[in-house]
Write a protein that holds these residues in place. Structure first.
Motif, PDB file in Angstrom:
ATOM      1  N   THR A   4       0.599  -1.242  -0.061  1.00 45.21           N
ATOM      2  CA  THR A   4      -0.250   0.216  -0.025  1.00 45.21           C
ATOM      3  C   THR A   4       0.741   1.228  -0.090  1.00 45.21           C
ATOM      4  OG1 THR A   4      -1.833  -1.265   0.913  1.00 45.21           O
ATOM      5  CG2 THR A   4      -2.396   1.383   1.274  1.00 45.21           C
ATOM      6  N   ARG A   5       1.715   1.836   0.431  1.00 49.89           N
ATOM      7  CA  ARG A   5       2.349   2.733   0.727  1.00 49.89           C
ATOM      8  C   ARG A   5       3.580   2.165  -0.667  1.00 49.89           C
ATOM      9  NH1 ARG A   5       3.969   0.423   5.921  1.00 49.89           N
ATOM     10  NH2 ARG A   5       5.958  -1.015   5.251  1.00 49.89           N
ATOM     11  N   LEU A   6       3.937   1.761  -1.183  1.00 49.89           N
ATOM     12  CA  LEU A   6       4.915   1.593  -1.862  1.00 49.89           C
ATOM     13  C   LEU A   6       4.072   2.160  -3.393  1.00 49.89           C
ATOM     14  CD1 LEU A   6       6.552  -2.318  -2.603  1.00 49.89           C
ATOM     15  CD2 LEU A   6       7.605  -0.070  -2.850  1.00 49.89           C
ATOM     16  N   VAL A   7       2.844   2.075  -3.577  1.00 48.99           N
ATOM     17  CA  VAL A   7       1.493   2.509  -4.255  1.00 48.99           C
ATOM     18  C   VAL A   7       1.595   3.419  -4.406  1.00 48.99           C
ATOM     19  CG1 VAL A   7      -1.161   1.844  -4.877  1.00 48.99           C
ATOM     20  CG2 VAL A   7       1.065   0.053  -4.888  1.00 48.99           C
ATOM     21  N   ASN A  22       0.528   3.164 -10.554  1.00 42.96           N
ATOM     22  CA  ASN A  22      -1.500   2.761 -11.629  1.00 42.96           C
ATOM     23  C   ASN A  22      -1.154   1.257 -12.092  1.00 42.96           C
ATOM     24  OD1 ASN A  22      -3.349   2.876 -13.030  1.00 42.96           O
ATOM     25  ND2 ASN A  22      -2.584   3.831 -14.724  1.00 42.96           N
ATOM     26  N   LEU A  23      -2.262   1.056 -11.370  1.00 40.00           N
ATOM     27  CA  LEU A  23      -1.934  -0.879 -11.480  1.00 40.00           C
ATOM     28  C   LEU A  23      -2.273  -1.084 -12.549  1.00 40.00           C
ATOM     29  CD1 LEU A  23      -2.591  -1.834  -7.373  1.00 40.00           C
ATOM     30  CD2 LEU A  23      -0.530  -1.587  -8.462  1.00 40.00           C
ATOM     31  N   ALA A  24      -3.564  -0.567 -12.715  1.00 44.16           N
ATOM     32  CA  ALA A  24      -3.665  -0.403 -14.603  1.00 44.16           C
ATOM     33  C   ALA A  24      -2.183  -0.953 -15.395  1.00 44.16           C
ATOM     34  CB  ALA A  24      -4.698   0.802 -15.294  1.00 44.16           C
ATOM     35  N   ASP A  25      -1.525  -0.344 -15.360  1.00 42.27           N
ATOM     36  CA  ASP A  25       0.104  -0.090 -15.482  1.00 42.27           C
ATOM     37  C   ASP A  25       0.675  -1.799 -15.900  1.00 42.27           C
ATOM     38  OD1 ASP A  25       2.730   0.078 -16.749  1.00 42.27           O
ATOM     39  OD2 ASP A  25       2.623   1.551 -16.188  1.00 42.27           O
ATOM     40  N   ALA A  26       0.905  -2.380 -16.527  1.00 44.00           N
ATOM     41  CA  ALA A  26       1.238  -3.854 -16.757  1.00 44.00           C
ATOM     42  C   ALA A  26       2.972  -3.192 -15.248  1.00 44.00           C
ATOM     43  CB  ALA A  26       2.110  -4.614 -17.852  1.00 44.00           C
ATOM     44  N   ARG A  27       3.495  -2.409 -16.604  1.00 41.54           N
ATOM     45  CA  ARG A  27       5.123  -2.404 -15.824  1.00 41.54           C
ATOM     46  C   ARG A  27       4.856  -1.825 -14.127  1.00 41.54           C
ATOM     47  NH1 ARG A  27       6.474   3.145 -19.071  1.00 41.54           N
ATOM     48  NH2 ARG A  27       4.712   3.125 -18.200  1.00 41.54           N
ATOM     49  N   ALA A  28       3.554  -0.885 -13.374  1.00 41.13           N
ATOM     50  CA  ALA A  28       3.389  -1.229 -12.131  1.00 41.13           C
ATOM     51  C   ALA A  28       2.885  -3.133 -11.338  1.00 41.13           C
ATOM     52  CB  ALA A  28       2.229  -0.042 -11.875  1.00 41.13           C
ATOM     53  N   ARG A  29       2.890  -3.412 -12.088  1.00 46.88           N
ATOM     54  CA  ARG A  29       2.187  -4.837 -11.801  1.00 46.88           C
ATOM     55  C   ARG A  29       3.444  -5.702 -11.890  1.00 46.88           C
ATOM     56  NH1 ARG A  29      -2.089  -4.271 -14.652  1.00 46.88           N
ATOM     57  NH2 ARG A  29      -1.714  -5.757 -16.531  1.00 46.88           N
ATOM     58  N   LYS A  30       4.417  -5.243 -12.529  1.00 42.68           N
ATOM     59  CA  LYS A  30       5.197  -6.331 -12.520  1.00 42.68           C
ATOM     60  C   LYS A  30       6.564  -6.096 -11.705  1.00 42.68           C
ATOM     61  CE  LYS A  30       9.558  -7.612 -15.880  1.00 42.68           C
ATOM     62  NZ  LYS A  30       9.648  -7.674 -16.928  1.00 42.68           N
ATOM     63  N   TYR A  31       6.689  -4.711 -11.563  1.00 40.29           N
ATOM     64  CA  TYR A  31       7.587  -4.025 -10.259  1.00 40.29           C
ATOM     65  C   TYR A  31       7.529  -3.872  -8.816  1.00 40.29           C
ATOM     66  CZ  TYR A  31       8.720  -0.275  -6.972  1.00 40.29           C
ATOM     67  OH  TYR A  31       9.659   0.309  -5.902  1.00 40.29           O
ATOM     68  N   LEU A  32       4.853  -4.672  -8.697  1.00 43.68           N
ATOM     69  CA  LEU A  32       5.169  -4.876  -7.054  1.00 43.68           C
ATOM     70  C   LEU A  32       5.100  -6.302  -7.263  1.00 43.68           C
ATOM     71  CD1 LEU A  32       1.582  -2.483  -7.121  1.00 43.68           C
ATOM     72  CD2 LEU A  32       3.801  -2.988  -5.569  1.00 43.68           C
ATOM     73  N   ASP A  68      15.069  -5.554   1.845  1.00 47.91           N
ATOM     74  CA  ASP A  68      15.079  -4.485   2.096  1.00 47.91           C
ATOM     75  C   ASP A  68      13.728  -3.338   1.179  1.00 47.91           C
ATOM     76  OD1 ASP A  68      14.035  -1.810   4.129  1.00 47.91           O
ATOM     77  OD2 ASP A  68      15.756  -0.881   3.674  1.00 47.91           O
ATOM     78  N   VAL A  69      12.449  -3.640   1.214  1.00 49.74           N
ATOM     79  CA  VAL A  69      11.461  -2.717   0.379  1.00 49.74           C
ATOM     80  C   VAL A  69      10.885  -1.878   1.186  1.00 49.74           C
ATOM     81  CG1 VAL A  69       9.432  -3.920  -1.340  1.00 49.74           C
ATOM     82  CG2 VAL A  69      11.244  -5.295  -1.069  1.00 49.74           C
ATOM     83  N   GLU A  70      10.952  -0.990   0.652  1.00 52.10           N
ATOM     84  CA  GLU A  70      10.003   0.312   1.197  1.00 52.10           C
ATOM     85  C   GLU A  70      10.548   1.875  -0.053  1.00 52.10           C
ATOM     86  OE1 GLU A  70       7.618   1.562   3.186  1.00 52.10           O
ATOM     87  OE2 GLU A  70       8.382   0.598   4.863  1.00 52.10           O
ATOM     88  N   ALA A  71       8.949   2.048   0.563  1.00 56.80           N
ATOM     89  CA  ALA A  71       8.277   3.076  -0.598  1.00 56.80           C
ATOM     90  C   ALA A  71       9.831   4.451   0.022  1.00 56.80           C
ATOM     91  CB  ALA A  71       7.684   4.136  -0.156  1.00 56.80           C
ATOM     92  N   GLN A  72       9.892   4.993  -1.567  1.00 52.17           N
ATOM     93  CA  GLN A  72      10.923   6.394  -1.564  1.00 52.17           C
ATOM     94  C   GLN A  72      10.239   6.805  -1.037  1.00 52.17           C
ATOM     95  OE1 GLN A  72      14.279   6.941  -3.445  1.00 52.17           O
ATOM     96  NE2 GLN A  72      14.081   4.384  -4.141  1.00 52.17           N
ATOM     97  N   GLY A  73      11.287   7.758  -0.480  1.00 51.31           N
ATOM     98  CA  GLY A  73      10.987   8.776   1.129  1.00 51.31           C
ATOM     99  C   GLY A  73       9.762   8.301   2.102  1.00 51.31           C
ATOM    100  N   TYR A  74       9.488   6.942   2.450  1.00 52.51           N
ATOM    101  CA  TYR A  74       8.674   6.624   3.232  1.00 52.51           C
ATOM    102  C   TYR A  74       9.317   7.350   4.944  1.00 52.51           C
ATOM    103  CZ  TYR A  74       5.922   4.672   6.519  1.00 52.51           C
ATOM    104  OH  TYR A  74       4.881   3.876   7.708  1.00 52.51           O
ATOM    105  N   VAL A  75       8.642   8.004   5.182  1.00 56.53           N
ATOM    106  CA  VAL A  75       9.521   8.491   6.849  1.00 56.53           C
ATOM    107  C   VAL A  75       8.110   7.708   7.714  1.00 56.53           C
ATOM    108  CG1 VAL A  75       9.952   9.531   8.498  1.00 56.53           C
ATOM    109  CG2 VAL A  75      10.393  10.346   6.293  1.00 56.53           C
ATOM    110  N   PRO A  76       8.471   6.336   8.680  1.00 52.21           N
ATOM    111  CA  PRO A  76       7.535   5.831   9.159  1.00 52.21           C
ATOM    112  C   PRO A  76       6.909   6.775  10.391  1.00 52.21           C
ATOM    113  CG  PRO A  76       9.516   4.920   9.955  1.00 52.21           C
ATOM    114  CD  PRO A  76      10.076   5.862   8.720  1.00 52.21           C
ATOM    115  N   PRO A  77       5.193   6.883  11.045  1.00 49.56           N
ATOM    116  CA  PRO A  77       4.955   7.470  11.903  1.00 49.56           C
ATOM    117  C   PRO A  77       5.611   7.501  13.410  1.00 49.56           C
ATOM    118  CG  PRO A  77       3.478   5.986  11.495  1.00 49.56           C
ATOM    119  CD  PRO A  77       4.684   5.897  10.384  1.00 49.56           C
ATOM    120  N   PRO A  78       6.151   8.790  13.502  1.00 46.40           N
ATOM    121  CA  PRO A  78       6.959   8.451  15.013  1.00 46.40           C
ATOM    122  C   PRO A  78       5.472   7.347  16.050  1.00 46.40           C
ATOM    123  CG  PRO A  78       5.387  10.305  14.703  1.00 46.40           C
ATOM    124  CD  PRO A  78       5.424  10.025  13.933  1.00 46.40           C
ATOM    125  N   GLN A  79       6.096   6.637  16.474  1.00 47.48           N
ATOM    126  CA  GLN A  79       5.471   6.055  17.446  1.00 47.48           C
ATOM    127  C   GLN A  79       5.251   7.047  19.293  1.00 47.48           C
ATOM    128  OE1 GLN A  79       5.576   2.137  17.496  1.00 47.48           O
ATOM    129  NE2 GLN A  79       6.612   2.509  15.489  1.00 47.48           N
TER     130      GLN A  79
END
Length: 90
Positions: free
Chosen positions: A47-50, A56-66, A79-90
């Motif tokens: 969900t974070r990656l998307v 765009n999950l209609a794009d075959a390249r996006a589905r292949k990437y996922l 280690d898989v995480e969205a670029q620039g994602y910062v987890p919320p503070p605990q």
């Protein structure tokens, strides 16, 4: 009765999924060796990656990437995480 699997992601025995969560051989592989808990972890990461990458999950390249990210996350302990994602503070 709860189905148990030796989860390759969590590296321990845990409750398995009720059915393959993905089509084809990959779905069977996940069903056989990924726990319900690890699958939920992947769904949150996916969900974070998307959202963060605006995929765009209609794009075959996006589905292949996922699909590649899913395999890395679940089976290669990568280690898989969205670029620039910062987890919320605990």
């Amino acid at each position: 009765m709860t189905r148990m699997v030796n989860c390759v992601k969590l590296k321990r025995e845990a409750e398995g999924l009720a059915a393959p969560p993905y089509p084809g051989q990959m779905g069977v592989r996940i069903w056989q060796s990924i726990s319900k808990e690890a699958w939920e972890m992947w769904i949150q990461t996916q969900t974070r990656l998307v959202n963060e990458n605006r995929l765009n999950l209609a794009d075959a390249r996006a589905r292949k990437y996922l699909a590649q990210q899913m395999e890395t996350f679940l089976f290669e302990d990568g280690d898989v995480e969205a670029q620039g994602y910062v987890p919320p503070p605990q």
